[in-house]
Design a protein around this motif. Structure first.
Motif, short mmCIF file in Angstrom:
data_model
loop_
_atom_site.label_atom_id
_atom_site.label_comp_id
_atom_site.label_asym_id
_atom_site.label_seq_id
_atom_site.Cartn_x
_atom_site.Cartn_y
_atom_site.Cartn_z
N GLU A 256 0.84 -1.21 0.00
CA GLU A 256 0.00 0.00 0.00
C GLU A 256 0.86 1.25 0.00
O GLU A 256 0.58 2.22 -0.72
CB GLU A 256 -0.91 -0.01 1.24
CG GLU A 256 -1.75 1.27 1.42
CD GLU A 256 -2.77 1.49 0.31
OE1 GLU A 256 -3.28 2.62 0.20
OE2 GLU A 256 -3.07 0.53 -0.43
N GLY A 257 1.92 1.23 0.78
CA GLY A 257 2.79 2.40 0.86
C GLY A 257 3.44 2.73 -0.47
O GLY A 257 3.59 3.90 -0.84
N LEU A 258 3.84 1.69 -1.21
CA LEU A 258 4.52 1.90 -2.48
C LEU A 258 3.64 2.57 -3.53
O LEU A 258 4.15 3.13 -4.49
CB LEU A 258 5.05 0.57 -3.02
CG LEU A 258 6.17 -0.08 -2.21
CD1 LEU A 258 6.50 -1.46 -2.75
CD2 LEU A 258 7.42 0.80 -2.22
N LYS A 259 2.34 2.48 -3.35
CA LYS A 259 1.41 3.10 -4.31
C LYS A 259 1.31 4.60 -4.12
O LYS A 259 0.80 5.31 -4.99
CB LYS A 259 0.01 2.49 -4.16
CG LYS A 259 -0.07 1.01 -4.46
CD LYS A 259 -1.50 0.53 -4.20
CE LYS A 259 -1.62 -0.99 -4.41
NZ LYS A 259 -2.99 -1.46 -4.09
N ASN A 260 1.79 5.10 -2.98
CA ASN A 260 1.51 6.48 -2.59
C ASN A 260 2.75 7.37 -2.58
O ASN A 260 3.89 6.89 -2.52
CB ASN A 260 0.88 6.51 -1.19
CG ASN A 260 -0.57 6.12 -1.19
OD1 ASN A 260 -1.45 6.96 -1.31
ND2 ASN A 260 -0.84 4.81 -1.04
#
Length: 629
Positions: A256-260
């Protein structure tokens, strides 16, 4: 305090308050029961320390405020009881003004009226270690150095802006520091943005908690389109709790973090696109940082790190090129929103040259694709490249400082750049001789004045500068000259053999190329009356030196390369040419980086000396002079 300790203090009262505070405290204690620092009258050490404090605007500000009562008493007493000391202050101020006026007379105005200089001046040079320094960086570095160390007795900080591990290397970091030293730029402090990663992480948390930043998983193309059209992101109104959770996921490098990314919540439709919610934090789990390794999975962007660390480090005046002008309001927004100490900005025009690009991304592409020999290739606009081409550091500094801190953007021709260099090298460059190997012509000397046996004479290395020294010139009946000269001769024409005297052409062998000719010496002839002055080399009485003569052309064929241009379409197909030559034996003594003039050919820098390798030849790079060929 002992006398030697006081002397040490007098030489240490420069720089910012943090560095001088311990010395002020020591002086405060020393003056508790004293009128003067040493003895009972104004001593030399009293004068030196008083002047050192007076010339440091940060120090004098604290002293005058009465922060240190004993020091304040002593400083005020010396000022009032010894008016003669003011003459030294006046002389120092006049010297500083003279430097500014001299620069103005040289073609640039340095009278910028920078704000609050009486409170101290701290400038910074902020390169990203993603490539080698180029001439654009040189201007930023030299101007920041000038205002810190010459216009004002301030501090220059070098900060390596290492926030993007995918492009940065320790190699580039080290090269930047070396190149600055080469240019005579000596920063007082060297730091790295990575030194402040913990602080910047906390700063981003502060912005998120205050509702001034948000997490956004919009894809890059859509985000670019929305920013361009002034459309708010669908993620702009996420809650603080949601943004904090995603930022934590980014820190841990989760899916999830990598998407943001994290964006500052400034404006989505401001007429100034730099104010449209810039990205301030990104994930990167693939590239270890060259200093912090895998400690971090998220990194701040320049837009956040620059104002925060500038303020934190005590920078008072940040000089940067006009390409950042639109970001000035953004810079100020971060200072105001985070309630940080003010940093003043000054924009100057970047240096643009025709048929040259300074994009490190494009330059790196040339290096990676093997289109050039490396970052120090003499065709590259890097500091190392132009140095390898033959630019001297005094000429580089002189040229850039004459451009000054003007905001007027101009595209310059390289001619004036290299003409400045010629003024430096012409008075001191030793003169030597080279004859091209290809189709060179044998010249036989005849007549009563021809030498019976080969001999050598000492001749000046420079016609107008005896201090350059002398060289051995060999004379004999057997010479070689360039084919172009041989083809220009007419029967019975009188010519001048340079550094020897006149000769009359008697016989020219037929054919193309001309393989041989005969001349009769006429040493009584008037060298001023001849049309042709010819370079030559004796094949007897000396050991001729093999040499490569290199010349270079622009890397691109277009005067100005636009951002959208395809680099491959405008690359010059032939940018390096080489001719083999014979040189006089004195060339064998030359060392790498020596600069010489080859008579009638031009100036050359020695890229490889005769003994630098097993092939026993000299490699010479032609130095432009500002004149078109």
């Amino acid at each position: 305090m002992k006398a030697d300790e006081l002397v040490a203090v007098s030489t240490s009262l420069g720089g910012d308050f943090k560095s001088i505070e311990p010395h002020l405290i020591r002086l405060e204690k020393h003056l508790t029961l004293r009128t003067y620092l040493a003895g009972y009258t104004l001593s030399d050490i009293d004068s030196k320390i008083w002047l050192a404090i007076k010339s440091n605007r940060v120090a004098v500000s604290f002293v005058r405020k009465g922060t240190y009562p004993n020091l304040h008493r002593w400083f005020t007493y010396v000022e009032q009881a010894h008016p003669e000391i003011q003459a030294d202050v006046k002389a120092a101020d006049e010297a500083r003004k003279a430097k500014i006026q001299a620069a103005s007379r040289a073609g640039a105005s340095y009278a910028l009226a920078l704000q609050d200089t009486d409170k101290g001046v701290v400038t910074r040079f902020l390169p990203e270690p993603s490539g080698y320094l180029h001439i654009g960086h040189a201007k930023a570095a030299l101007l920041s150095d000038y205002f810190a160390h010459q216009a004002y007795k301030g501090t220059l900080r070098l900060r390596l802006d290492d926030t993007n591990p995918s492009k940065e290397k320790e190699e580039y970091q080290d090269a930047i520091i070396e190149d600055l030293a080469l240019m005579g730029v000596k920063p007082d402090v060297v730091t790295f943005t990575s030194d402040y990663f913990n602080h910047l992480y906390d700063t981003c948390l502060t912005l998120i908690k205050a509702g001034h930043a948000y997490a956004d998983d919009t894809d890059v193309e859509t985000m670019r389109d929305e920013r361009g059209r002034g459309i708010a992101s669908k993620r702009r109104e996420r809650t603080v709790e949601e943004n904090l959770a995603i930022f934590d996921a980014m820190k841990n490098g989760t899916e999830e973090g990598l998407k943001n990314c994290i964006r500052a919540k400034i404006s989505f439709d401001n007429p100034n696109k730099a104010m449209r919610d810039p990205v301030i934090y990104r994930c990167n789990i693939n590239d270890p940082h060259h200093r912090t390794g895998n400690t971090w999975k998220i990194y701040p962007t320049y837009d956040l790190a620059c104002p925060v660390v500038d303020s934190l480090e005590g920078v008072t005046h940040a000089l940067r090129s006009t390409e950042y002008t639109d970001r000035n309001p953004q810079f100020q927004w971060f200072l105001d929103t985070l309630k940080l100490r003010q940093v003043f900005m000054w924009d100057f025009a970047r240096m643009n040259f025709i048929r040259t690009f300074l994009s490190k991304r494009k330059l790196a592409k040339l290096v990676d694709n093997g289109r050039v020999w490396g970052w120090d290739d003499p065709r590259m606009p890097t500091i190392r490249g132009i140095r390898r081409r033959g630019m001297t550091i005094p000429a580089l500094r002189d040229f850039i400082l004459k451009q000054g801190p003007s905001r007027n953007v101009v595209s310059m021709d390289w001619a004036s750049f290299w003409a400045t260099n010629k003024k430096e090298i012409d008075p001191v460059a030793p003169r030597h001789t080279a004859i091209l190997k290809k189709d060179h012509c044998k010249l036989a000397i005849m007549g009563d004045e021809a030498p019976a046996e080969p001999r050598t004479e000492d001749k000046p290395l420079h016609p107008k500068n005896p201090a350059v020294g002398t060289k051995k010139v060999a004379f004999s009946k057997e010479l070689i000259i360039d084919q172009a000269d041989a083809k220009s001769f007419k029967d019975n024409e009188e010519i001048t053999l340079m550094q020897w005297g006149n000769a009359i052409v008697r016989a020219v062998a037929s054919g193309d190329p001309i393989t041989s000719l005969t001349c009769e010496l006429n040493l009584k002839g008037d060298v001023r009356a001849t049309e042709k002055k010819v370079t030559w080399l004796s094949t007897q009485g000396q050991q001729l030196v093999d040499a490569e003569l290199w010349d270079f052309d622009y890397l691109i064929t277009k005067d100005k390369l636009e951002e959208e241009d395809d680099l491959e379409q405008f690359l010059n197909p032939t940018t390096a040419t080489m001719e083999e030559a014979f040189c006089d034996e004195g060339v064998a003594k030359l060392k790498k980086d020596d600069i010489i003039q080859l008579e009638r050919r031009g100036y050359y820098r020695v890229d490889k000396g005769y003994n630098d390798g097993d092939d026993k030849k000299v490699v010479l790079f032609c130095i432009p002079t500002g004149k078109n060929k």
